[in-house]
Design a protein around this motif. Structure first.
Motif, short mmCIF file in Angstrom:
data_model
loop_
_atom_site.label_atom_id
_atom_site.label_comp_id
_atom_site.label_asym_id
_atom_site.label_seq_id
_atom_site.Cartn_x
_atom_site.Cartn_y
_atom_site.Cartn_z
N GLN A 323 0.83 -1.20 0.00
CA GLN A 323 0.00 0.00 0.00
C GLN A 323 0.87 1.26 0.00
O GLN A 323 0.63 2.20 -0.76
CB GLN A 323 -0.92 -0.02 1.22
CG GLN A 323 -1.46 1.33 1.66
CD GLN A 323 -2.63 1.79 0.82
OE1 GLN A 323 -3.15 1.02 0.04
NE2 GLN A 323 -2.99 3.04 0.99
N ARG A 324 1.90 1.28 0.84
CA ARG A 324 2.80 2.44 0.90
C ARG A 324 3.55 2.63 -0.41
O ARG A 324 3.75 3.75 -0.88
CB ARG A 324 3.79 2.27 2.06
CG ARG A 324 3.12 2.24 3.43
CD ARG A 324 4.16 2.24 4.54
NE ARG A 324 3.53 2.07 5.84
CZ ARG A 324 3.44 0.91 6.48
NH1 ARG A 324 3.98 -0.18 5.94
NH2 ARG A 324 2.84 0.83 7.66
N GLU A 325 3.97 1.51 -1.01
CA GLU A 325 4.71 1.59 -2.28
C GLU A 325 3.81 2.13 -3.39
O GLU A 325 4.25 2.94 -4.21
CB GLU A 325 5.23 0.20 -2.64
CG GLU A 325 6.22 0.19 -3.80
CD GLU A 325 7.51 0.92 -3.47
OE1 GLU A 325 8.19 1.38 -4.41
OE2 GLU A 325 7.84 1.04 -2.27
N ARG A 326 2.55 1.68 -3.42
CA ARG A 326 1.61 2.19 -4.44
C ARG A 326 1.39 3.68 -4.27
O ARG A 326 1.36 4.44 -5.24
CB ARG A 326 0.27 1.46 -4.32
CG ARG A 326 0.27 0.03 -4.80
CD ARG A 326 -1.08 -0.60 -4.57
NE ARG A 326 -2.12 0.08 -5.34
CZ ARG A 326 -3.38 0.22 -4.95
NH1 ARG A 326 -3.77 -0.27 -3.79
NH2 ARG A 326 -4.25 0.83 -5.72
N ALA A 327 1.22 4.12 -3.02
CA ALA A 327 1.00 5.54 -2.75
C ALA A 327 2.20 6.37 -3.17
O ALA A 327 2.06 7.48 -3.70
CB ALA A 327 0.68 5.75 -1.27
N LYS A 328 3.39 5.81 -2.94
CA LYS A 328 4.61 6.54 -3.29
C LYS A 328 4.75 6.72 -4.81
O LYS A 328 5.28 7.72 -5.28
CB LYS A 328 5.82 5.77 -2.74
CG LYS A 328 7.15 6.49 -2.90
CD LYS A 328 8.30 5.58 -2.51
CE LYS A 328 8.15 5.06 -1.10
NZ LYS A 328 9.31 4.21 -0.70
N ASN A 329 4.27 5.72 -5.56
CA ASN A 329 4.44 5.75 -7.01
C ASN A 329 3.30 6.43 -7.76
O ASN A 329 3.31 6.48 -8.99
CB ASN A 329 4.59 4.31 -7.53
CG ASN A 329 5.87 3.66 -7.04
OD1 ASN A 329 6.87 4.34 -6.80
ND2 ASN A 329 5.84 2.34 -6.88
N LEU A 330 2.29 6.94 -7.04
CA LEU A 330 1.20 7.64 -7.70
C LEU A 330 1.70 8.94 -8.31
O LEU A 330 2.33 9.76 -7.65
CB LEU A 330 0.08 7.93 -6.71
CG LEU A 330 -0.82 6.76 -6.30
CD1 LEU A 330 -1.83 7.21 -5.25
CD2 LEU A 330 -1.56 6.21 -7.52
N LEU A 331 1.42 9.12 -9.60
CA LEU A 331 1.84 10.35 -10.29
C LEU A 331 0.77 11.42 -10.27
O LEU A 331 1.03 12.57 -10.56
CB LEU A 331 2.21 10.01 -11.74
CG LEU A 331 3.34 8.98 -11.91
CD1 LEU A 331 3.58 8.70 -13.39
CD2 LEU A 331 4.62 9.48 -11.24
N SER A 332 -0.47 11.03 -9.91
CA SER A 332 -1.59 11.97 -9.84
C SER A 332 -2.52 11.51 -8.73
O SER A 332 -2.41 10.37 -8.26
CB SER A 332 -2.34 12.02 -11.18
OG SER A 332 -2.83 10.74 -11.53
N PRO A 333 -3.42 12.37 -8.28
CA PRO A 333 -4.34 11.97 -7.20
C PRO A 333 -5.14 10.72 -7.56
O PRO A 333 -5.53 10.52 -8.70
CB PRO A 333 -5.26 13.20 -7.06
CG PRO A 333 -4.44 14.33 -7.57
CD PRO A 333 -3.60 13.77 -8.67
N TRP A 334 -5.35 9.89 -6.56
CA TRP A 334 -6.10 8.65 -6.75
C TRP A 334 -7.55 8.94 -7.14
O TRP A 334 -8.20 9.80 -6.55
CB TRP A 334 -6.06 7.82 -5.47
CG TRP A 334 -6.93 6.59 -5.52
CD1 TRP A 334 -8.20 6.46 -5.06
CD2 TRP A 334 -6.58 5.34 -6.10
NE1 TRP A 334 -8.68 5.19 -5.29
CE2 TRP A 334 -7.70 4.48 -5.94
CE3 TRP A 334 -5.45 4.84 -6.74
CZ2 TRP A 334 -7.71 3.17 -6.39
CZ3 TRP A 334 -5.45 3.54 -7.18
CH2 TRP A 334 -6.57 2.71 -7.00
N VAL A 335 -8.03 8.21 -8.15
CA VAL A 335 -9.42 8.35 -8.58
C VAL A 335 -10.13 7.03 -8.32
O VAL A 335 -9.82 6.01 -8.93
CB VAL A 335 -9.52 8.70 -10.08
CG1 VAL A 335 -10.99 8.79 -10.51
CG2 VAL A 335 -8.79 10.01 -10.37
N PRO A 336 -11.11 7.00 -7.39
CA PRO A 336 -11.85 5.77 -7.12
C PRO A 336 -12.59 5.27 -8.36
O PRO A 336 -12.93 6.05 -9.25
CB PRO A 336 -12.83 6.18 -6.02
CG PRO A 336 -12.21 7.39 -5.39
CD PRO A 336 -11.52 8.10 -6.51
N ARG A 337 -12.86 3.97 -8.39
CA ARG A 337 -13.53 3.37 -9.54
C ARG A 337 -15.04 3.62 -9.55
O ARG A 337 -15.62 3.90 -10.59
CB ARG A 337 -13.30 1.85 -9.56
CG ARG A 337 -11.90 1.40 -9.94
CD ARG A 337 -11.79 -0.11 -9.80
NE ARG A 337 -10.49 -0.61 -10.21
CZ ARG A 337 -10.21 -1.08 -11.41
NH1 ARG A 337 -11.15 -1.11 -12.33
NH2 ARG A 337 -9.01 -1.53 -11.70
#
Length: 509
Positions: A323-337
């Motif tokens: 989870q932390r690794e995914r958050a670190k690699n986000l290039l833009s704000p998370w968009v829920p499905r």
């Protein structure tokens, strides 16, 4: 131990873990970033936990069928309180969902042959916000809500607080009921026995009818007796006038007393209610998407079930590090499905609305009028043209008149796709079918029967021809055996299909 109280003795081997927890916190701080020992974890996600409120969704079916607005309000209140008594053995906390985690399930209503569908998604991680949507439009209700979960530590106790609300829409009447949630209070962390209670004041209100209820969940005092355990009290109002009082126990019996007449009536009795609980159905784990709760946390849950705290901690750490690794690699704000934030979300004074809305819901008349004919009217009253409501890939929609579409072919990359089925599969297995909708099931069965009847008719003609030829022999004649093999192959195919269905699907209460 007093009756009704949730308590748990902490094993000797877990006390060091508890002290490890205490070293991380200080009084008044938020516990959302604290690593919890696995022995206090309930082996399921918080998204799953939120679905406990809908095991008695059929009470809302009764509410939408009542003409008197006061009786409707009392039935909605009864449904709300019916979602509180389910609790794990001992003192447990569900997993904190990771960003993008999802969960879905459904409850069949045996009498109406409808289903209540539930979908949820973790739409934010910091702060942790869970959004959910519940629908049974044929029975006349949908529910939407979003909750921010936070915790506070007070030394010898801690509280899990849910900030937000749920909106219950009775479609037939065009009414919306807003509800809030109590907090869970855990005490005895350092001194005494671990125990959990519900506390705080909650609201159930309907601006469309003017009825509202304020209910206080009472915490047991230090010297309090068993009569204080899980007690609640409150009042029902019409506008500003109190018309009835509420007293009882959220895990027992709750009564209403009319202010004018003094007449008392039972609103809810858990002992009776438990026998009326709907059964819940889930998809098989191997058919779930990678980030569906049950599949995501399965190794942690299995380790907890085996009392292997070391393995549980290791597997939990793997998920949290990913989870932390995914958050670190986000290039833009998370968009829920499946949910989006409504910037214009408003709520009555004193109510917090996190403002997340399901992407596939329509509420207002303007929404319904602007919806293209081929799209579902997710939150309008049930239409005469609609045949069946169902959920597919977390989208709750309805089948309208006409022949249903053919099933989608399976895609080769199972890990990269969402399941092309849903919890209706488990229900279908009980009636020996495999289809998207009941209508499609009937159509498929009808087609298969017609084909088998045609095969049988061809075989009958072939036998008659064979008999005639035997009475009048002819040189060079070859017995027409291909039709009999067609019939035999059909029977074999049916047996294989039945075995496949029995293996694919299961139900879980």
């Amino acid at each position: 131990m007093e009756a009704g109280e949730l308590v748990e003795e902490v094993a000797e081997e877990n006390k060091s873990l508890l002290w490890f927890l205490l070293k991380q916190v200080r009084p008044g701080m938020d516990l959302s970033k604290v690593v919890l020992p696995t022995f206090i974890l309930e082996p399921r996600s918080f998204l799953d936990k939120l679905s406990d409120n809908y095991y008695h969704a059929d009470i809302l079916s009764l509410a939408q069928g009542v003409d008197d607005p006061y009786l409707r309000f009392k039935l909605v209140l009864r449904w709300y309180l019916s979602g509180l008594y389910r609790k794990p053995k001992g003192l447990k906390k569900p997993y904190n969902p990771v960003l993008g985690e999802t969960f879905r399930c459904c409850w069949p209503h045996p009498e109406s042959l409808t289903r209540t569908y539930y979908v949820a998604e973790q739409v934010s991680h910091h702060p942790p916000v869970s959004a959910f949507y519940v629908s049974n439009r044929k029975e006349g209700f949908v529910i939407e809500g979003s909750l921010l979960a936070r915790s506070k530590f007070y030394g010898n106790s801690t509280s899990a607080i849910l900030e937000g609300c749920a909106r219950v829409h009775l479609l037939t009447w065009g009414e919306t009921y807003i509800t809030t949630a109590p907090y869970a209070h855990c005490k005895g962390i350092v001194i005494g026995t671990l125990s959990m209670e519900l506390g705080g004041k909650v609201h159930v209100m309907c601006a469309d009818t003017g009825y509202s209820a304020d209910i206080e969940f009472k915490l047991r005092s230090f010297l309090g007796g068993s009569d204080q355990t899980n007690a609640i009290s409150g009042r029902i109002k019409k506008g500003k006038d109190t018309i009835a009082s509420i007293d009882g126990y959220w895990d027992g019996r709750i009564d209403i007393k009319d202010k004018k007449t003094g007449e008392e009536s039972n609103l809810l009795d858990v002992a009776v209610l438990k026998e009326q609980r709907l059964r819940r159905f889930l998809m098989r784990v191997e058919r779930q998407h990678e980030y569906e709760s049950q599949r995501l946390w399965i190794k942690v849950s299995e380790a907890i079930a085996n009392d292997d705290q070391i393995a549980a901690t290791e597997q939990k750490t793997v998920i949290e590090e990913a989870q932390r690794e995914r958050a670190k690699n986000l290039l833009s704000p998370w968009v829920p499905r499946y949910f989006q934030r409504d910037p214009q979300a408003t709520a009555p004074e004193g109510i917090i609305d996190q403002g997340w809305r399901y992407n596939h819901a329509n509420t207002s008349l303007s929404d319904r009028l602007s919806t293209p004919p081929h799209q579902p009217l997710s939150r309008s009253p049930w239409q005469p043209s609609e045949v069946l409501e169902y959920e597919e890939d977390f989208v709750i929609t309805s089948q309208t008149g006409g022949r249903p579409p053919p099933p989608k072919p399976p895609r080769p990359d199972v890990r990269a796709r969402l399941s092309d089925s849903d919890s209706r599969d488990e229900l279908a297995a009980r009636s020996k079918t495999h289809t998207r909708t009941v209508k499609q099931t009937l159509y498929s069965l009808d087609t298969a029967l017609r084909e088998q009847a045609a095969t049988l008719e061809r075989l009958t003609r072939a036998v008659e021809t064979l008999s005639a030829n035997q009475r009048a022999p002819a040189l060079g004649r070859v017995p027409p055996t291909s039709h009999s093999w067609d019939l035999f192959g059909g029977f074999v195919l049916a047996m294989i299909l039945q075995g496949l269905l029995n293996w694919l699907f299961y139900n879980k209460d």
